[in-house]
Write a protein that holds these residues in place. Structure first.
Motif, PDB file in Angstrom:
ATOM      1  N   SER A  30       0.834  -1.199   0.000  1.00 18.27           N
ATOM      2  CA  SER A  30       0.000   0.000   0.000  1.00 18.27           C
ATOM      3  C   SER A  30       0.875   1.258   0.000  1.00 18.27           C
ATOM      4  CB  SER A  30      -0.913  -0.005   1.217  1.00 18.27           C
ATOM      5  OG  SER A  30      -1.657   1.184   1.285  1.00 18.27           O
ATOM      6  N   SER A  31       1.917   1.249   0.791  1.00 22.81           N
ATOM      7  CA  SER A  31       2.839   2.394   0.833  1.00 22.81           C
ATOM      8  C   SER A  31       3.530   2.581  -0.506  1.00 22.81           C
ATOM      9  CB  SER A  31       3.877   2.196   1.930  1.00 22.81           C
ATOM     10  OG  SER A  31       3.258   2.144   3.186  1.00 22.81           O
ATOM     11  N   PHE A  32       3.945   1.483  -1.125  1.00 24.14           N
ATOM     12  CA  PHE A  32       4.592   1.557  -2.437  1.00 24.14           C
ATOM     13  C   PHE A  32       3.621   2.110  -3.477  1.00 24.14           C
ATOM     14  CE2 PHE A  32       5.645  -0.410  -6.535  1.00 24.14           C
ATOM     15  CZ  PHE A  32       6.914   0.105  -6.713  1.00 24.14           C
ATOM     16  N   GLU A  33       2.368   1.692  -3.405  1.00 22.27           N
ATOM     17  CA  GLU A  33       1.362   2.173  -4.333  1.00 22.27           C
ATOM     18  C   GLU A  33       1.160   3.682  -4.191  1.00 22.27           C
ATOM     19  OE1 GLU A  33      -3.249   1.109  -5.576  1.00 22.27           O
ATOM     20  OE2 GLU A  33      -2.481   0.475  -3.637  1.00 22.27           O
ATOM     21  N   LYS A  34       1.097   4.170  -2.955  1.00 21.96           N
ATOM     22  CA  LYS A  34       0.920   5.600  -2.713  1.00 21.96           C
ATOM     23  C   LYS A  34       2.134   6.390  -3.190  1.00 21.96           C
ATOM     24  CE  LYS A  34      -2.163   4.971   1.211  1.00 21.96           C
ATOM     25  NZ  LYS A  34      -2.304   5.062   2.660  1.00 21.96           N
ATOM     26  N   LEU A  35       3.326   5.863  -2.939  1.00 21.51           N
ATOM     27  CA  LEU A  35       4.546   6.535  -3.373  1.00 21.51           C
ATOM     28  C   LEU A  35       4.626   6.584  -4.892  1.00 21.51           C
ATOM     29  CD1 LEU A  35       7.208   7.890  -2.599  1.00 21.51           C
ATOM     30  CD2 LEU A  35       8.242   5.623  -2.516  1.00 21.51           C
ATOM     31  N   SER A  36       4.258   5.494  -5.548  1.00 26.20           N
ATOM     32  CA  SER A  36       4.265   5.460  -7.012  1.00 26.20           C
ATOM     33  C   SER A  36       3.289   6.476  -7.581  1.00 26.20           C
ATOM     34  CB  SER A  36       3.909   4.062  -7.518  1.00 26.20           C
ATOM     35  OG  SER A  36       4.897   3.143  -7.140  1.00 26.20           O
ATOM     36  N   ALA A  37       2.103   6.557  -7.002  1.00 28.50           N
ATOM     37  CA  ALA A  37       1.111   7.532  -7.469  1.00 28.50           C
ATOM     38  C   ALA A  37       1.641   8.951  -7.288  1.00 28.50           C
ATOM     39  CB  ALA A  37      -0.200   7.345  -6.717  1.00 28.50           C
ATOM     40  N   LEU A  38       2.290   9.209  -6.169  1.00 34.11           N
ATOM     41  CA  LEU A  38       2.861  10.527  -5.922  1.00 34.11           C
ATOM     42  C   LEU A  38       3.956  10.852  -6.941  1.00 34.11           C
ATOM     43  CD1 LEU A  38       2.977  13.024  -4.087  1.00 34.11           C
ATOM     44  CD2 LEU A  38       4.614  11.782  -2.665  1.00 34.11           C
ATOM     45  N   ASN A  39       4.798   9.872  -7.248  1.00 33.77           N
ATOM     46  CA  ASN A  39       5.855  10.085  -8.234  1.00 33.77           C
ATOM     47  C   ASN A  39       5.279  10.360  -9.622  1.00 33.77           C
ATOM     48  OD1 ASN A  39       8.007   9.849  -6.483  1.00 33.77           O
ATOM     49  ND2 ASN A  39       8.232   7.654  -6.791  1.00 33.77           N
ATOM     50  N   PHE A  40       4.236   9.624 -10.016  1.00 37.20           N
ATOM     51  CA  PHE A  40       3.612   9.862 -11.315  1.00 37.20           C
ATOM     52  C   PHE A  40       2.960  11.242 -11.367  1.00 37.20           C
ATOM     53  CE2 PHE A  40       3.582   5.162 -11.932  1.00 37.20           C
ATOM     54  CZ  PHE A  40       4.353   5.164 -13.086  1.00 37.20           C
ATOM     55  N   THR A  41       2.338  11.650 -10.277  1.00 36.61           N
ATOM     56  CA  THR A  41       1.726  12.978 -10.219  1.00 36.61           C
ATOM     57  C   THR A  41       2.797  14.060 -10.356  1.00 36.61           C
ATOM     58  OG1 THR A  41      -0.067  12.156  -8.837  1.00 36.61           O
ATOM     59  CG2 THR A  41       0.313  14.523  -8.814  1.00 36.61           C
ATOM     60  N   ALA A  42       3.898  13.882  -9.670  1.00 34.24           N
ATOM     61  CA  ALA A  42       4.996  14.853  -9.766  1.00 34.24           C
ATOM     62  C   ALA A  42       5.572  14.888 -11.180  1.00 34.24           C
ATOM     63  CB  ALA A  42       6.092  14.513  -8.756  1.00 34.24           C
ATOM     64  N   ALA A  43       5.725  13.724 -11.799  1.00 32.41           N
ATOM     65  CA  ALA A  43       6.262  13.666 -13.155  1.00 32.41           C
ATOM     66  C   ALA A  43       5.325  14.366 -14.142  1.00 32.41           C
ATOM     67  CB  ALA A  43       6.491  12.216 -13.578  1.00 32.41           C
ATOM     68  N   ARG A  44       4.035  14.145 -13.983  1.00 32.82           N
ATOM     69  CA  ARG A  44       3.064  14.816 -14.864  1.00 32.82           C
ATOM     70  C   ARG A  44       3.122  16.327 -14.680  1.00 32.82           C
ATOM     71  NH1 ARG A  44      -0.922  10.473 -13.306  1.00 32.82           N
ATOM     72  NH2 ARG A  44      -0.837   9.017 -15.043  1.00 32.82           N
ATOM     73  N   SER A  45       3.257  16.756 -13.444  1.00 30.68           N
ATOM     74  CA  SER A  45       3.325  18.180 -13.152  1.00 30.68           C
ATOM     75  C   SER A  45       4.565  18.810 -13.788  1.00 30.68           C
ATOM     76  CB  SER A  45       3.341  18.391 -11.642  1.00 30.68           C
ATOM     77  OG  SER A  45       3.496  19.743 -11.338  1.00 30.68           O
TER      78      SER A  45
END
Length: 67
Positions: A30-45
């Protein structure tokens, strides 16, 4: 009868250990999933920001427009 009780205790302890490990695994996943989502959001930004910067540069007619 003592052997049966010991076997039951061992089985219960093993089940408890497996349940604990699965819980730890679920938490980590679950933590890895949240971190991955955060990284993808940052990359998109960052990509969107870079796209806007490139658009501004290409639309500029003289260097003063870039400032």
């Amino acid at each position: 009868m003592t052997f049966s009780l010991s076997q039951e205790s061992l089985t219960a302890a093993s089940k408890s250990t497996v349940d604990s490990l699965l819980s730890i695994f679920d938490t980590g996943l679950s933590s890895f999933e949240k971190l991955s989502a955060l990284n993808f959001t940052a990359a998109r930004s960052v990509l969107a920001e870079q796209r806007e910067n490139a658009k501004t540069i290409f639309e500029a007619r003289d260097p003063n427009q870039l400032l």
